[in-house]
Scaffold this active site. Structure first.
Site, PDB file in Angstrom:
ATOM      1  N   HIS A 132      49.594  38.928  29.903  1.00 59.28           N
ATOM      2  CA  HIS A 132      49.879  39.668  31.173  1.00 59.28           C
ATOM      3  C   HIS A 132      50.880  40.811  31.272  1.00 59.28           C
ATOM      4  O   HIS A 132      51.720  40.841  30.674  1.00 59.28           O
ATOM      5  CB  HIS A 132      49.946  38.532  32.391  1.00 59.28           C
ATOM      6  CG  HIS A 132      49.658  39.199  33.821  1.00 59.28           C
ATOM      7  ND1 HIS A 132      50.447  39.883  34.357  1.00 59.28           N
ATOM      8  CD2 HIS A 132      48.580  38.816  34.349  1.00 59.28           C
ATOM      9  CE1 HIS A 132      49.803  40.070  35.829  1.00 59.28           C
ATOM     10  NE2 HIS A 132      48.866  39.456  35.595  1.00 59.28           N
TER      11      HIS A 132
ATOM     12  N   GLU B 210      52.681  41.849  33.359  1.00 52.55           N
ATOM     13  CA  GLU B 210      53.988  41.783  33.839  1.00 52.55           C
ATOM     14  C   GLU B 210      55.044  40.820  32.867  1.00 52.55           C
ATOM     15  O   GLU B 210      56.166  41.264  33.005  1.00 52.55           O
ATOM     16  CB  GLU B 210      53.841  40.578  35.014  1.00 52.55           C
ATOM     17  CG  GLU B 210      53.244  41.167  36.381  1.00 52.55           C
ATOM     18  CD  GLU B 210      52.736  40.451  37.259  1.00 52.55           C
ATOM     19  OE1 GLU B 210      52.193  41.060  38.371  1.00 52.55           O
ATOM     20  OE2 GLU B 210      52.607  39.114  37.281  1.00 52.55           O
TER      21      GLU B 210
ATOM     22  N   SER C 152      43.460  43.261  41.135  1.00 51.48           N
ATOM     23  CA  SER C 152      43.272  42.997  42.752  1.00 51.48           C
ATOM     24  C   SER C 152      41.728  42.991  43.020  1.00 51.48           C
ATOM     25  O   SER C 152      41.235  43.390  44.087  1.00 51.48           O
ATOM     26  CB  SER C 152      43.729  44.464  43.378  1.00 51.48           C
ATOM     27  OG  SER C 152      44.921  44.822  43.031  1.00 51.48           O
TER      28      SER C 152
ATOM     29  N   GLU D 225      42.790  43.950  32.961  1.00 54.27           N
ATOM     30  CA  GLU D 225      43.724  44.198  33.879  1.00 54.27           C
ATOM     31  C   GLU D 225      44.168  45.451  33.982  1.00 54.27           C
ATOM     32  O   GLU D 225      45.211  45.869  33.377  1.00 54.27           O
ATOM     33  CB  GLU D 225      45.000  43.174  34.250  1.00 54.27           C
ATOM     34  CG  GLU D 225      45.425  42.732  32.848  1.00 54.27           C
ATOM     35  CD  GLU D 225      46.739  42.096  33.325  1.00 54.27           C
ATOM     36  OE1 GLU D 225      46.765  41.371  34.204  1.00 54.27           O
ATOM     37  OE2 GLU D 225      47.655  42.309  32.243  1.00 54.27           O
TER      38      GLU D 225
END
Length: 255
Positions: free
Chosen positions: A98, A100, A216, A170
């Site tokens: 991911h 993050e 999102s 993403e």
């Protein structure tokens, strides 16, 4: 989505949210709302919530995933969790790479690849995240970035193993910012990812891979995003923490 060729999957990525008590409450609310879903439904929850989540979803169609795993079976890796630990308690999926994790915790394509292979070897299904930064999109190198990530993250993953891999696109600039790639932008990159998989493997293998959109997606834009042929589901952040919003996205993917 093209359900004739591949599975539609909606996965909630809870990130660092919800105590075990709160997790039980949320999953208890979600389960009846998605009971008739015509897609795979997953909740990827923090480590401390996993046991509670598996117990709370027993007998339902909601699968449980972790948010990361280590590549080693055991050892001196303080704070890490192995694939064997996850597998033994009933975890089925695991989010890897991911943005993050890459941004804040030093994750690289090499470590994503090592984690992916470890997950597959343990019988887990990795959700491998790829995506470009805003600066990379503005420099018009999105395809170069994505192609590199796909090749490195899936290095030495066999065609047979690929059947258990989910890819999540993403765009980093659309995560937690309120910005969303347009449905056309999402379709363009998801189609490019599938084309790269076809180059690395073959078209049939590529057509069978579920490619989620993970920037999102919410209850307001899910219908449009999921109407695109190469967008096979979503990796859902904030909206996965609200039962009604998450259920609305699952409903959109069930059409």
């Amino acid at each position: 989505m093209d359900k004739a060729k591949r599975k539609a999957i909606i996965a909630g990525n809870w990130k660092m949210n919800k105590t075990p008590k709160e997790a039980k409450e949320l999953l208890t609310a979600i389960a009846p709302l998605v009971a008739d879903a015509d897609c795979e439904v997953i909740a990827c929850v923090p480590y401390v919530d996993l046991a509670t989540a598996i117990e709370a979803t027993a007998g339902t169609n909601v699968k449980i995933g972790a948010e990361n795993c280590h590549w080693a079976a055991s050892g001196a890796f303080t704070g890490e969790i192995s694939t064997g630990m996850l597998k033994e308690i009933g975890v089925e999926y695991v989010v890897l790479g991911h943005s993050e994790r890459r941004q804040y915790f030093g994750e690289t394509d090499e470590t994503v690849n090592k984690r992916t292979k470890a997950a597959l070897a343990a019988g887990l299904k990795p959700i491998v995240c790829v995506g470009e930064l805003l600066w990379e999109r503005e420099c018009n190198i999105t395809e170069e970035v994505i192609a590199r990530q796909i090749k490195l993250d899936l290095w030495d993953v066999t065609e047979e193993e690929l059947k258990n891999v989910v890819i999540a696109y993403e765009p980093v600039w659309a995560i937690g910012t309120g910005k969303t790639a347009t449905a056309e932008q999402a379709e363009e990159v998801c189609a490019f990812i599938r084309a790269q998989l076809a180059k690395l493997y073959n078209q049939d293998a590529a057509d069978a891979v579920t490619i989620q959109y993970g920037g999102s997606m919410n209850d307001g834009n899910a219908d449009e995003l999921l109407s695109k042929v190469n967008v096979d589901g979503g990796l859902i952040g904030g909206a996965s923490l609200v039962a009604e919003k998450f259920a609305a996205i699952v409903k959109a993917a069930s059409k």
